[in-house]
Enzyme design. Sequence first.
Site, mmCIF file in Angstrom:
data_model
loop_
_atom_site.group_PDB
_atom_site.id
_atom_site.type_symbol
_atom_site.label_atom_id
_atom_site.label_comp_id
_atom_site.label_asym_id
_atom_site.label_seq_id
_atom_site.Cartn_x
_atom_site.Cartn_y
_atom_site.Cartn_z
ATOM 1 N N CYS A 1 -0.302 4.106 2.374
ATOM 2 C CA CYS A 1 -0.084 3.803 3.799
ATOM 3 C C CYS A 1 1.384 4.003 4.177
ATOM 4 C CB CYS A 1 -0.437 2.356 4.116
ATOM 5 S SG CYS A 1 -1.979 1.802 3.430
ATOM 6 N N ASP A 2 2.311 3.614 3.312
ATOM 7 C CA ASP A 2 3.709 3.472 3.740
ATOM 8 C C ASP A 2 4.704 4.410 3.064
ATOM 9 O OD1 ASP A 2 2.875 1.471 5.445
ATOM 10 O OD2 ASP A 2 3.219 -0.126 3.994
ATOM 11 N N CYS B 1 0.847 -1.206 0.000
ATOM 12 C CA CYS B 1 0.000 0.000 0.000
ATOM 13 C C CYS B 1 0.877 1.248 0.000
ATOM 14 C CB CYS B 1 -0.913 -0.019 1.223
ATOM 15 S SG CYS B 1 -1.823 1.517 1.448
#
Length: 311
Positions: A135-136, A132
């Site tokens: 997300c990261d 993701c």
Amino acid sequence: MYDVAILGAGPAGLTAAIYASRARLKTILIERNYPGGQVAMCDKVENYPGHIENTSGFDLSMSMKEQAERFGTEMKSTEIASLELDSKEKALVASDGERIEAKTIILSLGANPRKLGVPGEIEFIGRGVSYCAVCDAAFYKDKKLVVVGGGDTAVEDSNFLTRYASSVTIVHRRDKFRAQRILQERTIQNPSITVQWNSVVKSIGGKDSVDHVILENVQTKQQINLPIDGVFVLVGLEPNTKMIAGRVHLDPAGYIITDENMRTNIPGVFAAGDARQKLLRQIVTACADGAIAATAAEKYIDGDEWPTTKS
Ligand code: NAP
């Protein structure tokens, strides 16, 4: 007894909830994680009609959720362990034993990121392997990254990752992308992105965290060791349909087969969104599926007739 129980709160499930509760059906929407599904992880949504400015996937999901609740949808956060679909009245049984009974079920189960299945991948999840970008990405400021894949997600997210990373190498197994042309053009023009065509990741390695990948050219079989800090595996999706396999008809890839009114092979059970067999998996098509599924559920409850279609 609910009229409609919807399983999965991505755009398909949220739209089904808006339509079902607005039709005055007693509606429950069940989700094990957070509302929005994959879309909630999207940095910006630019091809959902009417949203010209950068809308984040999270904000879009939250407005859909608010809209569904405003019409009376009951939201429930729980893990469903089993489904009872065979009799006229259906039930979803949660892992804590709670039974949720409904006249109709809408399966908007979505899909999960596909894994590469190479050595080091699972070992380094959260320590250099991610599925993701939104997300990261922030963990990789000024780092060197590899993105695996050639579809919309890989190509679009590579651009997004260059906001943080010093460089992104896209590793794609063929010599052309599957992604939409507009996304490809942005990638080709981005000076921080290079592409390793006809290449696959053979293994991911490191000590405490990822520090290299071994790439292999699928034509020459030549291998290279590429020093990097992280790998984003963005190679598509697998439908989240294992729990219904053997009962609801699935295609060989595991996607739910429906007719154009979202009916599955089981009366009173409908499907919508990415878990359904279809040509185009987008927010707009998920929403359309959800609206149709809710309307078909309403007609099923009322015993109304409509033209029969085959998938
Ligand atoms: P996708 O379209 O299925 O593409 C997956 C990519 O990964 C393909 O390029 C595929 O290669 C490659 N791949 C698959 N398995 C692999 C493996 N084991 N090893 C190496 N490469 C592998 O998946 P996606 O990009 O995640 O998109 C999913 C859906 O969401 C699509 O319908 C897409 O249109 C949609 N989406 C839309 C947007 C947007 O509209 N902005 C953004 C993101 C996603 P091949 O090309 O060789 O098959």
